[in-house]
Motif scaffolding. Structure first.
Motif, PDB file in Angstrom:
ATOM      1  N   GLU B   8      33.112  36.959  30.146  1.00  0.00           N
ATOM      2  CA  GLU B   8      34.463  36.722  30.631  1.00  0.00           C
ATOM      3  C   GLU B   8      35.219  35.762  29.722  1.00  0.00           C
ATOM      4  N   ILE B   9      34.484  34.811  29.186  1.00  0.00           N
ATOM      5  CA  ILE B   9      35.123  33.839  28.307  1.00  0.00           C
ATOM      6  C   ILE B   9      34.735  34.190  26.872  1.00  0.00           C
ATOM      7  N   ASN B  19      40.674  42.268  28.121  1.00  0.00           N
ATOM      8  CA  ASN B  19      41.949  42.357  28.850  1.00  0.00           C
ATOM      9  C   ASN B  19      41.823  42.953  30.251  1.00  0.00           C
ATOM     10  N   TRP B  20      40.618  43.396  30.629  1.00  0.00           N
ATOM     11  CA  TRP B  20      40.364  43.878  31.989  1.00  0.00           C
ATOM     12  C   TRP B  20      41.193  45.095  32.353  1.00  0.00           C
ATOM     13  N   LEU B  33      45.718  48.311  46.678  1.00  0.00           N
ATOM     14  CA  LEU B  33      46.386  47.020  46.824  1.00  0.00           C
ATOM     15  C   LEU B  33      47.202  46.728  45.574  1.00  0.00           C
ATOM     16  N   PRO B  34      48.298  45.993  45.730  1.00  0.00           N
ATOM     17  CA  PRO B  34      49.128  45.690  44.560  1.00  0.00           C
ATOM     18  C   PRO B  34      48.432  44.771  43.549  1.00  0.00           C
ATOM     19  N   PHE B  35      47.290  44.181  43.941  1.00  0.00           N
ATOM     20  CA  PHE B  35      46.598  43.251  43.031  1.00  0.00           C
ATOM     21  C   PHE B  35      46.146  43.944  41.748  1.00  0.00           C
ATOM     22  N   GLY B  36      45.780  45.221  41.869  1.00  0.00           N
ATOM     23  CA  GLY B  36      45.348  45.970  40.693  1.00  0.00           C
ATOM     24  C   GLY B  36      46.474  46.073  39.669  1.00  0.00           C
ATOM     25  N   ALA B  66      41.358  38.907  35.059  1.00  0.00           N
ATOM     26  CA  ALA B  66      40.025  38.916  35.670  1.00  0.00           C
ATOM     27  C   ALA B  66      40.128  38.510  37.132  1.00  0.00           C
ATOM     28  N   LYS B  67      40.922  37.472  37.392  1.00  0.00           N
ATOM     29  CA  LYS B  67      41.053  36.948  38.750  1.00  0.00           C
ATOM     30  C   LYS B  67      41.599  38.017  39.699  1.00  0.00           C
TER      31      LYS B  67
END
Lengths: 137, 106
Positions: B8-9, B19-20, B33-36, B66-67
């Protein structure tokens, strides 16, 4: 030991994907009510970009790609990207020199994809033909 | 796990942070969900900031991507498990009710 550690991730992921695939194959989400409804849809009554994806997975697993297109176009179009990414990840587990998934690191590609998702989200909520084709049915 | 995609780091300043994007796409399609979508926005920032030479900004965008991707997955997995428990619990209650074992009226 390091090899085992490196391989454990794709193996766990693979088993999880297989389990989910079996679940959505044997319990067809198109005809079953046990799967949860989209929370966004439940609250707002609107469709989100992911609505219809559970049914689309069941449709794909039963070889009905046309129905899957109708349920969630975005999912079917994204599938090649997901398969490509999964293949590179799997290959990388066996390689010392890592392959990079360059397309995902192109600023233009990400912007285009984001625009496509938002466009799909808006269009599938318009209750007028031909946009109604984008709503799952 | 010293590879460019797995950690991740990022371990070297010369490698663009993860960049996920694929994870965000999966979250957008499967998590409802809008989080994606927030994840895709940050993925886009990782790329554009890196190209512009803003390495610290790209790293921060990577952490944000990532979060949001993780929040999206965790919330939907929790919701899925909750829904299944709900179905089996009430399915079981209805079954008992039909046998006349319990008075389930609602």
């Amino acid at each position: 030991m390091d090899k085992i550690k490196l391989l454990s991730r794709p193996i766990i992921l693979g088993i999880t994907v297989l389990f989910i695939a079996l679940l959505y194959f044997f319990i067809d989400a198109r005809y079953s009510t046990i799967f949860p409804r989209c929370p966004f849809n439940l609250v707002t009554g609107l469709l989100c970009p992911g609505c219809g994806s559970q049914r689309a997975i069941s449709a794909i697993l039963h070889g009905d790609f046309l129905h899957a297109l109708r349920l969630n176009l975005l999912l079917v179009l994204s599938l090649p990207l997901i398969v490509y990414s999964a293949l590179v990840h799997t290959l990388n587990a066996f390689r010392t020199i890592q392959l990079r998934q360059t397309i995902f690191y192109s600023p233009l590609f990400v912007k285009l994809f984001l625009a496509a998702v938002i466009l799909f989200w808006v269009l599938r909520n318009i209750p007028v033909y031909p946009f109604t084709l984008l709503a799952p049915a | 796990m010293e590879n460019s995609y797995g950690s991740e780091i990022p371990h070297t300043p010369n490698v663009q942070p993860k960049n996920w994007l694929v994870e965000s796409i999966l979250a957008t399609i499967f998590c409802c969900l809008p989080f994606g979508i927030a994840g895709i926005v940050f993925a886009s920032q990782v790329n554009s900031k890196w190209v512009a030479g803003d390495h610290a900004g790209a790293l921060e965008a990577s952490r944000q991507a990532a979060k949001w991707t993780k929040i999206s997955f965790l919330v939907s997995i929790a919701g899925f498990i909750f829904a299944l428990i709900f179905v089996f619990f009430f399915g079981g209650m209805a079954f008992l009710g039909s046998l006349g074992v319990m008075g389930v009226n609602g």
